[in-house]
Design a protein around this motif. Structure first.
Motif, PDB file in Angstrom:
ATOM      1  N   GLY A   1      -8.694   9.993  10.462  1.00  0.00           N
ATOM      2  CA  GLY A   1      -9.064   8.951  11.427  1.00  0.00           C
ATOM      3  C   GLY A   1      -8.687   7.619  10.836  1.00  0.00           C
ATOM      4  O   GLY A   1      -8.807   6.793  11.510  1.00  0.00           O
ATOM      5  N   THR A   2      -8.758   7.670   9.447  1.00  0.00           N
ATOM      6  CA  THR A   2      -8.730   6.263   8.774  1.00  0.00           C
ATOM      7  C   THR A   2      -7.073   6.305   8.229  1.00  0.00           C
ATOM      8  O   THR A   2      -6.299   6.971   9.126  1.00  0.00           O
ATOM      9  CB  THR A   2      -9.705   6.291   7.448  1.00  0.00           C
ATOM     10  OG1 THR A   2      -9.211   7.242   6.536  1.00  0.00           O
ATOM     11  CG2 THR A   2     -11.224   6.370   7.931  1.00  0.00           C
ATOM     12  N   ALA A   3      -6.790   5.373   7.127  1.00  0.00           N
ATOM     13  CA  ALA A   3      -5.584   5.167   6.892  1.00  0.00           C
ATOM     14  C   ALA A   3      -5.567   5.234   5.201  1.00  0.00           C
ATOM     15  O   ALA A   3      -6.307   4.742   4.644  1.00  0.00           O
ATOM     16  CB  ALA A   3      -5.180   4.029   7.668  1.00  0.00           C
ATOM     17  N   VAL A   4      -4.325   5.448   5.018  1.00  0.00           N
ATOM     18  CA  VAL A   4      -3.844   5.320   3.365  1.00  0.00           C
ATOM     19  C   VAL A   4      -2.701   4.270   3.362  1.00  0.00           C
ATOM     20  O   VAL A   4      -1.794   4.225   4.047  1.00  0.00           O
ATOM     21  CB  VAL A   4      -3.601   6.635   2.726  1.00  0.00           C
ATOM     22  CG1 VAL A   4      -4.479   7.425   2.457  1.00  0.00           C
ATOM     23  CG2 VAL A   4      -2.472   7.234   3.574  1.00  0.00           C
TER      24      VAL A   4
ATOM     25  N   ALA B   1       0.877   1.059   6.383  1.00  0.00           N
ATOM     26  CA  ALA B   1      -0.538   1.823   6.431  1.00  0.00           C
ATOM     27  C   ALA B   1      -0.105   3.065   7.375  1.00  0.00           C
ATOM     28  O   ALA B   1       0.601   3.014   8.239  1.00  0.00           O
ATOM     29  CB  ALA B   1      -1.513   0.866   7.218  1.00  0.00           C
ATOM     30  N   LEU B   2      -0.640   4.265   6.681  1.00  0.00           N
ATOM     31  CA  LEU B   2      -0.313   5.512   7.246  1.00  0.00           C
ATOM     32  C   LEU B   2      -1.719   6.187   7.798  1.00  0.00           C
ATOM     33  O   LEU B   2      -2.522   6.184   7.186  1.00  0.00           O
ATOM     34  CB  LEU B   2       0.314   6.597   6.364  1.00  0.00           C
ATOM     35  CG  LEU B   2       1.530   5.948   5.586  1.00  0.00           C
ATOM     36  CD1 LEU B   2       2.308   6.785   4.624  1.00  0.00           C
ATOM     37  CD2 LEU B   2       2.713   5.697   6.845  1.00  0.00           C
ATOM     38  N   ALA B   3      -1.653   6.494   9.021  1.00  0.00           N
ATOM     39  CA  ALA B   3      -2.711   7.092   9.566  1.00  0.00           C
ATOM     40  C   ALA B   3      -2.925   8.554   9.092  1.00  0.00           C
ATOM     41  O   ALA B   3      -1.820   9.226   8.878  1.00  0.00           O
ATOM     42  CB  ALA B   3      -2.610   7.298  11.178  1.00  0.00           C
ATOM     43  N   VAL B   4      -4.456   9.033   8.955  1.00  0.00           N
ATOM     44  CA  VAL B   4      -4.794  10.202   8.225  1.00  0.00           C
ATOM     45  C   VAL B   4      -4.844  11.188   9.459  1.00  0.00           C
ATOM     46  O   VAL B   4      -5.726  10.928  10.311  1.00  0.00           O
ATOM     47  CB  VAL B   4      -6.101  10.199   7.369  1.00  0.00           C
ATOM     48  CG1 VAL B   4      -6.132  11.312   6.971  1.00  0.00           C
ATOM     49  CG2 VAL B   4      -5.668   9.258   6.079  1.00  0.00           C
ATOM     50  N   PRO B   5      -4.160  12.243   9.652  1.00  0.00           N
ATOM     51  CA  PRO B   5      -4.202  13.202  10.455  1.00  0.00           C
ATOM     52  C   PRO B   5      -5.516  14.144  10.364  1.00  0.00           C
ATOM     53  O   PRO B   5      -6.338  14.176   9.332  1.00  0.00           O
ATOM     54  CB  PRO B   5      -2.995  14.231  10.540  1.00  0.00           C
ATOM     55  CG  PRO B   5      -2.763  14.140   9.144  1.00  0.00           C
ATOM     56  CD  PRO B   5      -2.997  12.758   8.695  1.00  0.00           C
TER      57      PRO B   5
ATOM     58  N   HIS C   1      -1.695  13.453  -1.374  1.00  0.00           N
ATOM     59  CA  HIS C   1      -3.027  14.168  -1.946  1.00  0.00           C
ATOM     60  C   HIS C   1      -4.167  13.412  -1.664  1.00  0.00           C
ATOM     61  O   HIS C   1      -5.213  13.928  -1.501  1.00  0.00           O
ATOM     62  CB  HIS C   1      -2.582  13.953  -3.515  1.00  0.00           C
ATOM     63  CG  HIS C   1      -3.915  14.435  -4.252  1.00  0.00           C
ATOM     64  ND1 HIS C   1      -4.881  13.388  -4.438  1.00  0.00           N
ATOM     65  CD2 HIS C   1      -4.353  15.636  -4.706  1.00  0.00           C
ATOM     66  CE1 HIS C   1      -5.829  14.088  -5.329  1.00  0.00           C
ATOM     67  NE2 HIS C   1      -5.520  15.360  -5.585  1.00  0.00           N
ATOM     68  N   ASP C   2      -4.156  12.113  -1.447  1.00  0.00           N
ATOM     69  CA  ASP C   2      -5.247  11.465  -1.147  1.00  0.00           C
ATOM     70  C   ASP C   2      -5.656  11.407   0.347  1.00  0.00           C
ATOM     71  O   ASP C   2      -6.818  11.560   0.563  1.00  0.00           O
ATOM     72  CB  ASP C   2      -4.901  10.035  -1.269  1.00  0.00           C
ATOM     73  CG  ASP C   2      -4.820   9.393  -2.937  1.00  0.00           C
ATOM     74  OD1 ASP C   2      -5.330  10.150  -3.600  1.00  0.00           O
ATOM     75  OD2 ASP C   2      -4.261   8.464  -3.111  1.00  0.00           O
ATOM     76  N   ALA C   3      -4.471  11.630   1.176  1.00  0.00           N
ATOM     77  CA  ALA C   3      -5.088  11.842   2.554  1.00  0.00           C
ATOM     78  C   ALA C   3      -5.451  13.095   3.049  1.00  0.00           C
ATOM     79  O   ALA C   3      -6.356  13.383   3.886  1.00  0.00           O
ATOM     80  CB  ALA C   3      -3.899  11.261   3.417  1.00  0.00           C
ATOM     81  N   LEU C   4      -4.786  14.067   2.539  1.00  0.00           N
ATOM     82  CA  LEU C   4      -4.993  15.386   3.050  1.00  0.00           C
ATOM     83  C   LEU C   4      -5.399  16.583   1.797  1.00  0.00           C
ATOM     84  O   LEU C   4      -5.496  17.803   2.266  1.00  0.00           O
ATOM     85  CB  LEU C   4      -3.601  15.868   3.782  1.00  0.00           C
ATOM     86  CG  LEU C   4      -3.218  15.275   4.796  1.00  0.00           C
ATOM     87  CD1 LEU C   4      -1.717  15.736   5.062  1.00  0.00           C
ATOM     88  CD2 LEU C   4      -4.081  15.224   5.952  1.00  0.00           C
ATOM     89  N   GLY C   5      -5.491  16.041   0.582  1.00  0.00           N
ATOM     90  CA  GLY C   5      -5.901  17.002  -0.410  1.00  0.00           C
ATOM     91  C   GLY C   5      -5.011  17.892  -1.180  1.00  0.00           C
ATOM     92  O   GLY C   5      -5.090  18.376  -2.018  1.00  0.00           O
ATOM     93  N   SER C   6      -3.907  17.549  -0.987  1.00  0.00           N
ATOM     94  CA  SER C   6      -2.837  18.263  -1.484  1.00  0.00           C
ATOM     95  C   SER C   6      -1.519  17.513  -1.508  1.00  0.00           C
ATOM     96  O   SER C   6      -0.850  17.090  -0.233  1.00  0.00           O
ATOM     97  CB  SER C   6      -2.505  19.703  -1.084  1.00  0.00           C
ATOM     98  OG  SER C   6      -1.383  20.248  -1.926  1.00  0.00           O
ATOM     99  N   PRO C   7      -0.785  17.205  -2.496  1.00  0.00           N
ATOM    100  CA  PRO C   7       0.572  16.566  -2.751  1.00  0.00           C
ATOM    101  C   PRO C   7       1.582  17.550  -1.740  1.00  0.00           C
ATOM    102  O   PRO C   7       2.628  17.050  -1.169  1.00  0.00           O
ATOM    103  CB  PRO C   7       1.100  16.657  -4.061  1.00  0.00           C
ATOM    104  CG  PRO C   7       0.352  17.565  -4.793  1.00  0.00           C
ATOM    105  CD  PRO C   7      -1.102  17.619  -4.006  1.00  0.00           C
TER     106      PRO C   7
END
Length: 249
Positions: free
Chosen positions: A176-179, A230-234, A201-207
């Motif tokens: 719900g945040t952003a990278v 800025a990209l939204a984190v799903p 990796h930062d947003a979802l835990g895996s490249p």
């Protein structure tokens, strides 16, 4: 293409490369050999397979296809011959280190993203040149090398693999945040220099989940994302718990 690096343990020198294509071939050979006597191999009458000796240990090999191009070289002064860029890897296949009185190739570490850090020695290098100048100097190199992982304690190797999986599965930011896309200083006419795999990796835990991040933000070309975007984190629902989630083509 992905950027990888080789770190030379003895000197701390770093050799940067482009991985092409985005694959690494890994082979594991168990510590098994045919049983034999002096100068001959034993066979058994009536046996479907040759007798084996289990020696313990084993061998892990990685084969990488790398690309070097003088147009991609960093720095204000670019070499006229691509061999100036690939020579360090050739030297790593030489017996230039000494251990217990024996010469051996120097120890290096393959570093790729946040989950690959493999210590080993380079045992084979093959290179193909193209894009020659009028003076006969090659400007591009397609280089294949074989890295053999150095001996590690079995428990440490298992722990290291578990640590890599734990790092790969732990997002650095909350859903719900952003990278924010940051460039790595390698922007070209064909690429913005943004490492989309590191963003995943930062947003979802895996490249390996970069496609999920791209689809969520309706991005068709991850290589063209401008730095600073800025990209939204799903949300995490449906991602699964394994590193391979979202890695399908």
């Amino acid at each position: 293409m992905e950027r990888v690096a080789f770190l030379i343990d003895a000197t701390g020198e770093r050799v940067d490369c482009l991985l092409n294509p985005e694959t690494v071939q890994v082979t594991r050979l168990a510590g098994v050999r045919p049983r034999g006597s002096a100068g001959t191999q034993l066979t058994g009458t009536g046996l479907a397979d040759d007798p084996l000796v289990f020696t313990g240990g084993g061998r892990t090999e990685l084969v990488l296809d790398l690309l070097f191009d003088t147009d991609f070289a960093e720095g204000q002064v670019r070499p006229a011959d691509v061999r100036a860029l690939t020579r360090p890897l050739w030297m790593l296949a030489e017996n230039s280190a000494v251990e217990h009185g024996w010469v051996r190739p120097p120890l290096v570490r393959l570093v790729w993203g946040k989950t690959w850090n493999v210590p080993g020695v380079i045992i084979a290098v093959a290179e193909r040149f193209d894009a020659f100048t009028a003076t006969g100097s090659p400007r591009r190199s397609w280089l294949r090398l074989k890295l053999v992982r150095v001996a590690e304690d079995t428990d440490r190797a298992r722990e290291g693999f578990a640590e890599e999986l734990a790092v790969a599965q732990t997002p650095a930011v909350a859903p719900g945040t952003a990278v924010v896309a940051a460039g790595d200083g390698t922007a070209t006419t064909d690429s913005s220099g943004v490492r989309f795999d590191l963003l995943a990796h930062d947003a979802l835990g895996s490249p390996l989940r970069w496609r999920l991040l791209a689809e969520h933000n309706r991005i068709t070309d991850p290589l063209a994302v401008p730095a600073g975007t800025a990209l939204a984190v799903p949300p995490q629902q449906g991602l699964g718990t394994g590193v391979a989630a979202g890695s399908g083509s």
